[in-house]
Design a protein around this motif. Sequence first.
Motif, mmCIF file in Angstrom:
data_model
loop_
_atom_site.group_PDB
_atom_site.id
_atom_site.type_symbol
_atom_site.label_atom_id
_atom_site.label_comp_id
_atom_site.label_asym_id
_atom_site.label_seq_id
_atom_site.Cartn_x
_atom_site.Cartn_y
_atom_site.Cartn_z
ATOM 1 N N GLN A 59 18.941 -32.918 29.455
ATOM 2 C CA GLN A 59 19.792 -33.346 28.348
ATOM 3 C C GLN A 59 19.641 -34.842 28.077
ATOM 4 O OE1 GLN A 59 21.358 -31.673 26.212
ATOM 5 N NE2 GLN A 59 22.632 -33.191 25.179
ATOM 6 N N LEU A 60 19.483 -35.640 29.150
ATOM 7 C CA LEU A 60 19.268 -37.072 28.948
ATOM 8 C C LEU A 60 18.003 -37.305 28.130
ATOM 9 C CD1 LEU A 60 19.988 -40.025 29.485
ATOM 10 C CD2 LEU A 60 18.684 -39.870 31.628
ATOM 11 N N ALA A 61 16.950 -36.556 28.452
ATOM 12 C CA ALA A 61 15.705 -36.687 27.696
ATOM 13 C C ALA A 61 15.907 -36.268 26.244
ATOM 14 C CB ALA A 61 14.610 -35.851 28.351
ATOM 15 N N ILE A 62 16.700 -35.208 26.014
ATOM 16 C CA ILE A 62 16.966 -34.757 24.645
ATOM 17 C C ILE A 62 17.654 -35.858 23.854
ATOM 18 C CG2 ILE A 62 18.284 -33.128 23.229
ATOM 19 C CD1 ILE A 62 17.869 -31.060 25.499
ATOM 20 N N VAL A 63 18.719 -36.433 24.433
ATOM 21 C CA VAL A 63 19.472 -37.444 23.684
ATOM 22 C C VAL A 63 18.668 -38.734 23.540
ATOM 23 C CG1 VAL A 63 21.691 -36.423 24.325
ATOM 24 C CG2 VAL A 63 20.755 -38.280 25.719
ATOM 25 N N GLY A 105 9.588 -32.840 28.060
ATOM 26 C CA GLY A 105 9.663 -31.818 27.024
ATOM 27 C C GLY A 105 10.977 -31.896 26.281
ATOM 28 N N GLY A 106 12.049 -32.263 26.998
ATOM 29 C CA GLY A 106 13.340 -32.450 26.353
ATOM 30 C C GLY A 106 13.334 -33.630 25.407
ATOM 31 N N PHE A 107 12.607 -34.703 25.758
ATOM 32 C CA PHE A 107 12.498 -35.851 24.870
ATOM 33 C C PHE A 107 11.871 -35.438 23.538
ATOM 34 C CE2 PHE A 107 10.283 -39.454 23.017
ATOM 35 C CZ PHE A 107 11.203 -40.485 23.127
ATOM 36 N N LEU A 108 10.794 -34.668 23.620
ATOM 37 C CA LEU A 108 10.140 -34.200 22.396
ATOM 38 C C LEU A 108 11.020 -33.216 21.647
ATOM 39 C CD1 LEU A 108 6.632 -34.007 23.940
ATOM 40 C CD2 LEU A 108 7.120 -35.150 21.783
#
Length: 472
Positions: free
Chosen positions: A152-156, A30-33
């Motif tokens: 946060q890793l997925a977000i970035v 979900g963070g990646f998206l």
Amino acid sequence: MTSPATGRGAEPEHYRTARVIRLATVAALGGFLFGFDSAVINGANSAIQSTFGISDGLLAFAVAIALIGSAIGAWFSGRLADRFGRRRVMLVAAALFTVSAIGTAFCFSVWDLMLWRVIGGAGIGVASVVAPMYIAEIAPATLRGRLGSLQQLAIVLGIFATGITNYLILRWAGGSATNDWLLGIPAWRWMFLIMLAPALLYGLLSVTIPESPRYLVAAGREAEAEVVLASVFTDDVTDKLHEIETTLAGEPKARFADLRGNRFGLLPIVWIGILLSAFQQFVGINAVFYYSNLIWESVGFSENDAFLTSLITNTTNVVTTFVAIALIDRIGRRPLLLIGSSGMIVTLAVLTVVFGTAPQSGGDPVLSGATSGLAVVAFNLYVVFFGMSWGPVVWVLLGEMFPNRIRALALAIAAAAQWLANFIVSVTFPPLAGYSLAVAYGIFTVFAIASLLFVRAKVTETRGRELEAMVA
């Protein structure tokens, strides 16, 4: 074994590492998206403006309006997660991302573009609450910081993937995002349509993970909670299940009234969460990711060089998040925040001076030679200090700092505050930057100083503490 946070004796935890990492990784998708959807607009800004013939102000609003959707999604997601479960709310987020990807790609005016941006923003808001909540509730205490940093890793990584796909589409389409490309669809529309793939993958994988054991206990499904705990921990989970039951026993479901306190109407811990969220945005990080291409073009970089420079920044952000993952359970949350604030103060101050002293052309600073290199280095060092600290640490703290009973609601309020702060930065940065980039970065410097003072005064360490030990 001694708890690093409290110094009290604690039994060592034995867990299935691969299992825990898989569950946390699916939640973190979900963070990646979240990162992909929030940053994809960066590559399409110029094309959207030329396609629909809109002003700078309306463009800024079209970019920022997604954050209103994020605040709304975050606000309601806590109650939804408590009522229907964390996993079902992940599916809601996946559906919102899917609808937004299709709608934005085929929008016919700036007005329906805004609608699809709001829907995608709601998905971001939901994901920003449910992912750290689920990870904190499924992870062993000794791994919680590192697993929480996966968000946060997925977000970035999502931001980085956007930079890659936008750049490749731009190159393959022949340079301008307005050019027709594959199937006769303009390149900028493909930038949004590509998000369909990770959105569908997120929805499919969310079906494969179990519900949070803390939600199951709260819903009176203790036997299912025990099965989930036993799939994570190799030791007997009776005591752990009992701890969860004890913290929830006899307590009614949380209401917003339970967050009220004597400090300006809210409990102190809720205010700390709100201010952590606000400072994460007011130091200006999303002005970097939403408008970096336009910033570099405005100071003399070519379109191609601006894309490459932004891609370097995105890469830096990914690498430094791994630094945070390596350090967060070793040195703690609070020291990382203090280091990050200190570094951002210096680098933002350098950018303020560089932009403030550069020669002007048409009202914009023009960088060349040594000053151009200094700006790029300071820009990326700023991202380094943010990426190793305020980026991941705030999400970890929000997932673990609140007591069990109020966690979903308190996290929802803190996340909603974050999106409102992000909205303020996003709508004010373009006019501020148009007036003076030095003024804009000077304001970010002031907030970086304030963030340092706030952490020193109000933030306590949570490293190694069990969630059941958190108090309001």
